[in-house]
Design an enzyme around this catalytic site. Structure first.
Site, PDB file in Angstrom:
ATOM      1  N   GLU A 186      -1.822 -10.054  -6.249  1.00 37.28           N
ATOM      2  CA  GLU A 186      -1.761 -10.741  -7.266  1.00 37.28           C
ATOM      3  C   GLU A 186      -1.120 -10.311  -8.386  1.00 37.28           C
ATOM      4  O   GLU A 186      -0.543 -10.866  -9.194  1.00 37.28           O
ATOM      5  CB  GLU A 186      -3.184 -11.010  -7.788  1.00 37.28           C
ATOM      6  CG  GLU A 186      -4.321 -11.898  -6.770  1.00 37.28           C
ATOM      7  CD  GLU A 186      -4.746 -11.036  -5.732  1.00 37.28           C
ATOM      8  OE1 GLU A 186      -4.342  -9.867  -5.100  1.00 37.28           O
ATOM      9  OE2 GLU A 186      -5.962 -11.606  -5.470  1.00 37.28           O
ATOM     10  N   GLU A 236       0.794  -1.100   0.102  1.00 35.69           N
ATOM     11  CA  GLU A 236      -0.068  -0.111   0.012  1.00 35.69           C
ATOM     12  C   GLU A 236       0.715   1.344   0.032  1.00 35.69           C
ATOM     13  O   GLU A 236       2.107   1.248   0.160  1.00 35.69           O
ATOM     14  CB  GLU A 236      -1.073   0.028   1.060  1.00 35.69           C
ATOM     15  CG  GLU A 236      -1.770  -1.208   1.078  1.00 35.69           C
ATOM     16  CD  GLU A 236      -3.105  -1.214   2.208  1.00 35.69           C
ATOM     17  OE1 GLU A 236      -2.879  -0.426   3.045  1.00 35.69           O
ATOM     18  OE2 GLU A 236      -3.745  -1.915   1.961  1.00 35.69           O
ATOM     19  N   CYS A 242      -7.246  -7.041 -10.954  1.00 35.36           N
ATOM     20  CA  CYS A 242      -5.993  -8.183 -10.960  1.00 35.36           C
ATOM     21  C   CYS A 242      -6.799  -9.291 -11.563  1.00 35.36           C
ATOM     22  O   CYS A 242      -6.117 -10.110 -12.521  1.00 35.36           O
ATOM     23  CB  CYS A 242      -6.147  -8.957  -9.297  1.00 35.36           C
ATOM     24  SG  CYS A 242      -5.140  -7.690  -8.341  1.00 35.36           S
TER      25      CYS A 242
HETATM   26  N1  THU Z   1      -6.193  -6.367  -2.390  1.00 39.12           N
HETATM   27  C1  THU Z   1      -5.148  -7.316  -3.026  1.00 39.12           C
HETATM   28  O1  THU Z   1      -4.186  -7.400  -2.716  1.00 39.12           O
HETATM   29  N2  THU Z   1      -5.851  -8.104  -3.723  1.00 39.12           N
HETATM   30  C2  THU Z   1      -7.209  -8.167  -4.150  1.00 39.12           C
HETATM   31  O2  THU Z   1      -7.681  -8.589  -5.221  1.00 39.12           O
HETATM   32  C3  THU Z   1      -7.912  -7.492  -3.268  1.00 39.12           C
HETATM   33  C4  THU Z   1      -7.484  -6.362  -2.817  1.00 39.12           C
HETATM   34  C5  THU Z   1      -5.516  -5.430  -1.472  1.00 39.12           C
HETATM   35  C6  THU Z   1      -5.439  -4.113  -1.928  1.00 39.12           C
HETATM   36  C7  THU Z   1      -5.444  -3.278  -0.566  1.00 39.12           C
HETATM   37  O3  THU Z   1      -4.001  -3.187  -0.093  1.00 39.12           O
HETATM   38  C8  THU Z   1      -6.136  -4.313   0.420  1.00 39.12           C
HETATM   39  O4  THU Z   1      -6.179  -5.331  -0.259  1.00 39.12           O
HETATM   40  C9  THU Z   1      -7.581  -3.712   0.693  1.00 39.12           C
HETATM   41  O5  THU Z   1      -8.213  -3.501  -0.709  1.00 39.12           O
END
Ligand code: THU
Length: 160
Positions: A75, A64, A115
């Site tokens: 992903e 993040e 993703c």
């Molecule tokens: N997130 C993922 O890593 N993969 C996904 O398919 C959905 C969301 C992450 C993005 C963000 O850092 C956190 O989960 C909350 O949305």
């Protein structure tokens, strides 16, 4: 005028212990990768592991950023790393595990739309399906034989 029906078939495993050995091992690598997530804003940690045709496994976790849209999902971190490090090597299977630090995630968490689009690109590129397995911290595991099952009416290079 006519209606079209879009159907997908998924497989649901009651829990992690039902998975074939090689998939359980890939999921464990996704679990390990999840621990490297940098998610101070959402507290939602995701790990992904991709098994490649050459036997290598590439992992990723969500990263993040204070400027929220600059962050990246697990992903895509994993699939872009696989594409960058092993260009031309087919991706066979992706395992995904996701869970919040705020409450225990017991339901399977599917990849987000962005993703799915990114994974679809590589499926189209390699002209072969990528199997997906996804789960929460515990509980059921969902299997899709192909990303295409999760993204009907895909936008791909065929329209460009
Ligand atoms: N997130 C993922 O890593 N993969 C996904 O398919 C959905 C969301 C992450 C993005 C963000 O850092 C956190 O989960 C909350 O949305």
């Amino acid at each position: 005028m006519k209606e079209i029906k879009i159907e997908s078939t998924l497989t649901v495993f009651d829990d992690f212990n039902e998975l074939p050995k090689n998939i359980a091992s890939l999921m464990e690598q996704a679990m390990e990768a999840r621990l490297n997530a940098y998610a101070p804003y959402s507290q939602f940690l995701v790990g992904a592991a991709i098994a490649l045709e050459n036997g290598e496994v590439v992992t990723g976790s969500n990263q993040e950023n204070a400027s929220y849209p600059s962050g990246l999902c697990a992903e895509r971190t994993a699939i872009y790393y696989a594409g960058a490090k092993y260009p031309g090597v087919a991706m066979k299977t992706m395992a995904i595990v996701a869970g919040s630090l705020k409450n225990k995630t017991t339901e399977p968490i599917p990849p987000c739309g962005a993703c799915r689009q990114a994974i679809a690109e590589y499926e189209v590129k390699q002209e072969d399906s990528i199997e997906l397995y996804f789960m929460g911290e515990t509980g059921k595991v969902v299997k899709s034989n192909s990303l295409a099952n999760l993204l009907p009416l895909v936008f791909d290079k065929s329209v460009l």
